[in-house]
Every structure is written in C-alpha cells, then in structure tokens.
Design a protein around this motif. Structure first.
Motif, mmCIF file in Angstrom:
data_model
loop_
_atom_site.group_PDB
_atom_site.id
_atom_site.type_symbol
_atom_site.label_atom_id
_atom_site.label_comp_id
_atom_site.label_asym_id
_atom_site.label_seq_id
_atom_site.Cartn_x
_atom_site.Cartn_y
_atom_site.Cartn_z
ATOM 1 N N ARG A 1 5.172 6.892 1.479
ATOM 2 C CA ARG A 1 5.017 5.868 2.511
ATOM 3 C C ARG A 1 4.568 4.568 1.869
ATOM 4 N N ASP B 1 0.871 -1.176 0.000
ATOM 5 C CA ASP B 1 0.000 0.000 0.000
ATOM 6 C C ASP B 1 0.908 1.226 0.000
ATOM 7 N N VAL B 2 0.543 2.241 -0.761
ATOM 8 C CA VAL B 2 1.415 3.407 -0.936
ATOM 9 C C VAL B 2 0.601 4.693 -0.766
ATOM 10 N N LYS B 3 1.182 5.656 -0.056
ATOM 11 C CA LYS B 3 0.627 7.011 -0.068
ATOM 12 C C LYS B 3 1.763 7.968 -0.346
ATOM 13 N N GLN B 4 1.472 8.974 -1.158
ATOM 14 C CA GLN B 4 2.516 9.921 -1.529
ATOM 15 C C GLN B 4 1.928 11.319 -1.466
#
Lengths: 190, 538
Positions: free
Chosen positions: A53, A32-35
């Motif tokens: 992240r 899972d990615v957050k930018q």
C-alpha cells in the motif's frame, strides 16, 4: 492519492520479492508505504500473498480491504483469480499466464484464463517468454512489473533505480537482464 | 533520528539494541523468528550498542532454555530479551510465570508473537491472557513504530518496576513493513552487576510468599501506568470504540467512511498497555450509549468489560457476534462491525479457485523417509504413526498420508510411547532433529527407562526447516551418540540415508526395528533442500 497492490503467486516462485522494487520506488517518491506478507508453513508450495500500500497520507491497515486494490499483480493465473474479490471497480489485473499445477484439482487452465479475460482491465502476459527474450529466465517477475508499470503512480525511472538497487549485489549481468526484462514487460503492455 | 523500513520483528530487534541489549535468546517459531535473525545479522555485520560493546544473540534448544538464559543475564544486571511464538510461551511457562515473582535486575523483555488465524501454528492462543495469568505487565504495539518504541519503553519499565515485561505482537505486525523513525544513537549496556543478595531470586516457599505479595502489591502501579498510557478521545455519545494493539489500524482504515455515514466519529479508547486500564474503560462507557471492542485474538478486553453481571450499556464485539471469535481480524470485518456496507467490487469469477495447500519441496528428504516407512508398515494393518511440529507435518496430506497426529513439540515420542504402553503396537514417532533437541529427548528417556516397545524415527535434515532453515542446536554428526547416550541399545540405533537410492535398505532396517520389542531409534539423514540452497547461495 493512494495505490494498493495485491501481489500473489505460489510459494517458491520468488514472486513476492519484487514487491520490494515497487516499495522502494514508492518510498523514494516520498510516499508512505506499508507492505505485508505471509511466511512460514504457507510458504511451502502453497498460495503466497503480499499486500503493498502506498499513499501521500499515512497508511493505516497493513491489509488491503476487499474491493479496494488498484492492481492485482499475479505470478500465476489461478492465484490471480483467487484475489479478484480484492480488486476495486476499474482496477487492473496483470497476470502471468503459465499455470503452476502443483495440485491434483487444478482446473482447466483455459477456463482459468477465460475467467480472467472476462474481467475488464485484465492483462495476461507470457512473463516467462518475456524474461527469456531479455536473456534471463529468472527475471519473469520483473518482466511482470514492467507490464504493470503504466498503472503505477511511479516514474519508470524510479522503478529502474529500484531494480538496480535490488540486484546490485548479484553483478552487472543480472542487473542488465532485469532491466531488459522490465523494458520487455513495458513494451508488452504499452 | 533516522528512518528505516522495518518489519515489526526487525523494529523490535533494533529497539532492543538501542535500549542497550546485552543478550538475546530464542528458539525459531513463525512469526517471531526474524527477531533473532535480525539481531544475528546485525551482530555479524559488527553492530554494537551505543558504548561500542557487542551483544549476544543465540538460538537455544527450546523456549524454556532461552527464557532461563535471559533470566540469568538479568541476574547479572544486564538487559536481556527472549523471543518466541505464542505456543513457545507454553514451553517456557514455568520460568515465565515464576519470573514475575523475582526481583528482576537487568531489564527483561519477553517478546511473544501470536498467530491469530493460525497462518503457521496449532492454535491461536492470546498471550495477553498469559501475561494476566502471570500478573505481568504487557505492552501491545499498534504498528512498527510502536514496536520499536515500546521495546525501549519495556526495558525501562522492567528495570524501574523490577518485573519482566511481555511485548505482544501478532503475525500481521511481525511480518509487515513500514517506515520507522529510530534513534541515531542508543543507550549503553548495563555493566555486569550481580543482583543484590537479598533472597529475592530464591523462590523457596517462605520467600515466594513474600515475593508473591510484592508482585500483587505492584499491580496498582502497573494499572496506573496502563491508564496513563492509554488514550481516550471523547466524541460521539452514540458509540464508543475500544481498540487494542494493531486493531487500531483496521479501525482507522474505516473511520473516514464512518464519519461520512454517521456525521461524527465514535468516542475512542485505544489500549496498548496492560493490565487492562479499567478506569479509562469506565470513563468511556459512562459517556456512550453502546461500546464496540475491536481486538485481534481472544476477546480479552471485551470479556473484562462484560464480567458476569448485566452491563449498563450494550457491549459489542467477538462475544456478541459483531466480530468473529476465531481467525485473524482485518479491515473488512471491522467495517461490518461498524455497520458500514460492504465495498462494491468486480463480480466474483464464475470459477471458484480451489485452495492450494502447502506441500513438501521437490526433492525433500522427508518424502523419501515417508515412502520407506509406509512400505515397512504394510505388514501391520494396525499401527500408529505419531508425528510432531515441522515441515513433516505435511506428511498428513496426500500423496503421503503418512502421519496420524501432530499436537505439540515433542509429543510424537510421548504419544507413541503411551499408545504402545496402552497396547497399541507397533507405534512410530516421527520427529525432526530440531524438534527432537527441543522436546523429544526427555520423552525418549522415558521410553528407555520403561523399555517401551516403540520406534522413534528422527528425520535429520540438519536444520530447523519450516521457519527458514536456522541451525539446529547440535550438529547432525552428534545425534547418534546422543541417542545412545540417552540409553538406547546401540544395536537398535540405525542411521539411514534418507534418499530414494537407499529405499530398500531403509525399509529393511525400519522393519527390523518395528519387530524389536523395546525402544529403537531410526535416524534418516539428508540435508534439507532449502538449507542446502541457502548455504550454497552464501
């Protein structure tokens, strides 16, 4: 597993765009990615910052808490220094060494570098030289990603695939130069 | 279902298309700009709604004209969206407030992107407060997935309740990316179907009184919906936590550590729909010893919870100092508010890094315009240079130190005019071409009408620069004729080359116009460096 990266530089350096390379590789690996990044007025020659992240569990905050980043990837040394409060104990800093002095009160560059060297886990890289060796002066950012590759919880091949993907529309020559810059970066911090 | 990695702005654009959008209108403004840019990029690639129909996605002169165009599309029975930054809603406030009274026909969604922390703005006003002011329902997504989902939901709600819906996002949601599950196939567009001719769009007093009563009558339904859509999870009796919108993520970020420290999770109410679900708030507070409110922007929920009478339990939040009243929320501030200790990192560097303020690009035409103006003003020890919103606001900083005010879109001309009428002369209004089209023209009409002794200096870089070089609403070639058309004496409309090579000629022309005792307009023309690069990269 979670891995948080602060990417920082100066507006107009185009550094932040390489966060896409890492983000795509992470997504391909099923994380899972957050930018998060800042746009607008602050882009004009000022500090620019992106938070990236990735985790095998859902990522909550788009902003990395202080003292939690696993890596600071800096395209300019003073900017690396600015975000040290975000670094966790035992985290790594990979920073370009060339100062960008578009301000009147830029401190002594040697003092900046000396401060960075005091931090355990700081790796200082002449990214411009690496990019030139690779045959494309504009690939300094990718060279820096190469220098940070060994810390990332991602396979080098996944990063290479993301580089190919990102630069594909600019033609083979640009793709190859960036792959070489990535490789030069990796060799600079084996 | 497909998955895509989307910024909050992109998620809203895609949600609108999947909701059967027929027409979208906007004026650029950080952090909302990418909503329209995404729609336009989709349209350019041939994207359609589910029925294969194209949709309209247009930049407008300002947020008010954009809002009114969206109203017209709703009148035509079709789904319409208007998007803007928070201060843009001030410009559109007239249609915004009144549109709550009319019987909305095609769904109308108003997306407003707030900028707590003022990354790129003049204030940090909270659009939830403006939605309440207009008695309009407001949806506030907590992440990119909700940004997508709530856009679809907002169109449904708007048509069902015949009211516009404000979707409030903040910079951090607008400009961060996450994986979003999106529908494989959206909904078809509404057919063109004019609003019923029942006077419900004619806000003359006799009708408006009825429509106002109708809107007030709908409030109970709006509130019931917000109650139903907010989520309450009872846990610890010691502490209740209320989160709103994106603040949920900062709370979640710290929850594991909180549970490790305290042994149990707080009772938790999350709000994503307004008017404020007062029933759910009462239910939470009846079962806890104290309550902490976490929201980004104004203390909207906290203020409602406090009221003016003593509260039966302590209410913690921005007003009690647990969280700051100003600035952007983040996980560290929420951590402290939850009573958790700071994380221990590496020792702070001995050399505190000085800030690196934003600045004009190398080769920016504004720099040359400032140089010419400053030299022309040398012979006037007393003068005023009122400026406006745009990259040229950076003219306030060294090395230019060329401007003295920046308040709102178009204020430069109004202020320079008012100061001149009040006896301060000479006055110069510095305004960009896009800002001039947005809100400068009506002020120039005032100056012409009253023969005001002021000089308007339009920095025509042929683009809306600060938001990333969007096209202006009129081409540069028409600007001079437009100014003359507004009534400025053609002898006092001067077009200059905004470049060092023409410095002497520019200084001379500006001096002549400063000496002219009536309204004059100087237009400095040269394309924005960024816009030029962007065009060349195509």
């Amino acid at each position: 597993m979670k891995y948080d990266i602060v990417l920082c530089g100066v507006g107009g350096q185009g550094g932040i765009s390489v966060s896409v390379v890492i983000a795509r590789a992470a997504m391909a690996a099923g994380l899972d990615v957050k930018q998060s990044e800042v746009h607008g007025m602050s882009q004009r020659g000022g500090e620019v910052l992106a938070h990236l992240r990735m985790s095998d569990k859902p990522v909550a905050s788009p902003i990395i808490p202080r003292a939690s980043a696993d890596l600071i990837l800096a395209f300019e040394p003073l900017e690396a220094l600015r975000y040290v409060p975000w670094l966790r104990k035992g985290g790594a800093i990979v920073t370009a060494t060339a100062p960008l002095k578009n301000m009147t009160n830029y401190p002594d560059p040697d003092a900046v570098v000396a401060e960075l060297r005091k931090i355990p886990g700081a790796v200082l890289v002449d990214a411009d030289a690496l990019a030139k060796e690779a045959g494309n002066a504009r690939a300094a950012n990718v060279a820096l990603v190469g220098a940070a590759a060994k810390y990332l919880p991602l396979e080098a091949s996944a990063l290479e695939a993301a580089i190919k993907d990102l630069f594909a529309r600019k033609g083979d020559a640009v793709v190859d130069a960036n792959l070489r810059a990535f490789e030069h970066g990796r060799r600079a911090n084996p | 279902m497909n998955t895509e990695t989307l910024m909050g702005d992109e998620a809203i654009a895609l949600g609108a298309v999947h909701a059967g959008l027929s027409a979208a209108f906007a004026y650029p403004g950080t952090p909302s700009t990418e909503i329209m840019e995404t729609l336009q990029a989709m349209a350019e690639k041939g994207a359609t709604t589910a029925d294969g129909a194209k949709f309209v996605a247009q930049w407008c002169a300002n947020e008010k004209t954009a809002y009114e165009s969206a109203l017209g599309a709703s009148y035509a029975g079709r789904r319409a969206m208007v998007s803007m930054k928070h201060v843009g809603l001030n410009v559109a406030a007239d249609p915004f407030v009144n549109s709550a009274l009319i019987r909305i026909h095609g769904g109308l969604v108003v997306v407003v992107a707030d900028d707590p922390g003022m990354h790129s703005s003049q204030d940090e006003q909270d659009s939830r407060a403006l939605a309440a002011f207009a008695r309009m329902p407001c949806f506030e997504p907590a992440d990119q997935q909700e940004a997508y989902d709530m856009t679809l939901e907002a169109f449904e709600f708007s048509e069902k309740h015949e009211v516009p819906v404000l979707v409030r996002i903040t910079t951090r949601l607008a400009h961060s990316r996450a994986v979003v599950k999106v529908a494989a196939k959206g909904r078809a567009q509404n057919p063109v179907d004019k609003a019923p001719q029942d006077m419900s769009w004619i806000l003359m007093p006799a009708v408006a009184r009825k429509r106002w009563k109708a809107l007030l009558g709908k409030q109970a339904d709006f509130r019931a919906y917000a109650e139903e859509r907010s989520t309450l999870a009872a846990a610890s009796k010691k502490l209740g936590v209320v989160t709103a919108g994106l603040a949920l993520q900062y709370y979640r970020e710290n929850l594991e550590d909180f549970v490790a420290a305290e042994g149990e999770a707080p009772s938790h109410l999350h709000i994503g729909h307004y008017p404020i679900p007062a029933g759910k708030l009462r239910e939470l507070c009846a079962n806890v010893e104290k309550v902490l409110v976490i929201e980004d922007g104004y203390p909207v929920v906290e203020e409602a919870l406090r009221g003016v009478l003593p509260t039966p339990i302590p209410v913690l939040g921005k007003m009690s100092g647990e969280l700051p009243l100003d600035g952007e929320l983040n996980p560290d501030l929420v951590r402290a508010a939850l009573g958790l200790p700071e994380r221990e990192g590496v020792p702070a560097p001995g050399l505190p890094p000085p800030g690196r303020p934003p600045q004009l690009c190398v080769g920016c035409p504004h720099a040359d315009s400032f140089a010419a103006l400053k030299e022309a003003l040398l012979e006037y020890p007393t003068h005023a240079v009122n400026s406006d919103i745009g990259c040229y606001t950076l003219g306030a900083l060294a090395p230019y130190n060329a401007i003295e005010s920046c308040v709102d879109m178009g204020a430069s001309i109004g202020m320079a005019r008012g100061a001149a009428e009040a006896g301060l002369r000479p006055t110069v209004a510095i305004i960009g071409d896009s800002t001039f089209y947005h809100s400068g023209m009506s002020n120039l009409v005032d100056a012409v009408s009253h023969g005001t002794n002021t000089t308007v200096y339009i920095l025509d870089n042929q683009t809306t620069g600060m938001t990333g070089a969007q096209p202006t609403i009129a081409p540069s070639s028409r600007l001079k004729d437009l100014v003359i058309g507004l009534g400025v004496d053609p002898a006092h409309v001067r077009v200059l080359d905004a470049h060092k090579r023409s410095h002497e000629a520019s200084v001379k022309a500006i001096k002549e116009e400063l000496a002219h005792p009536g309204p004059s307009v100087v237009i400095g023309v040269r394309v924005c460096i960024e816009a030029y690069k962007k065009e060349r990269a195509k």
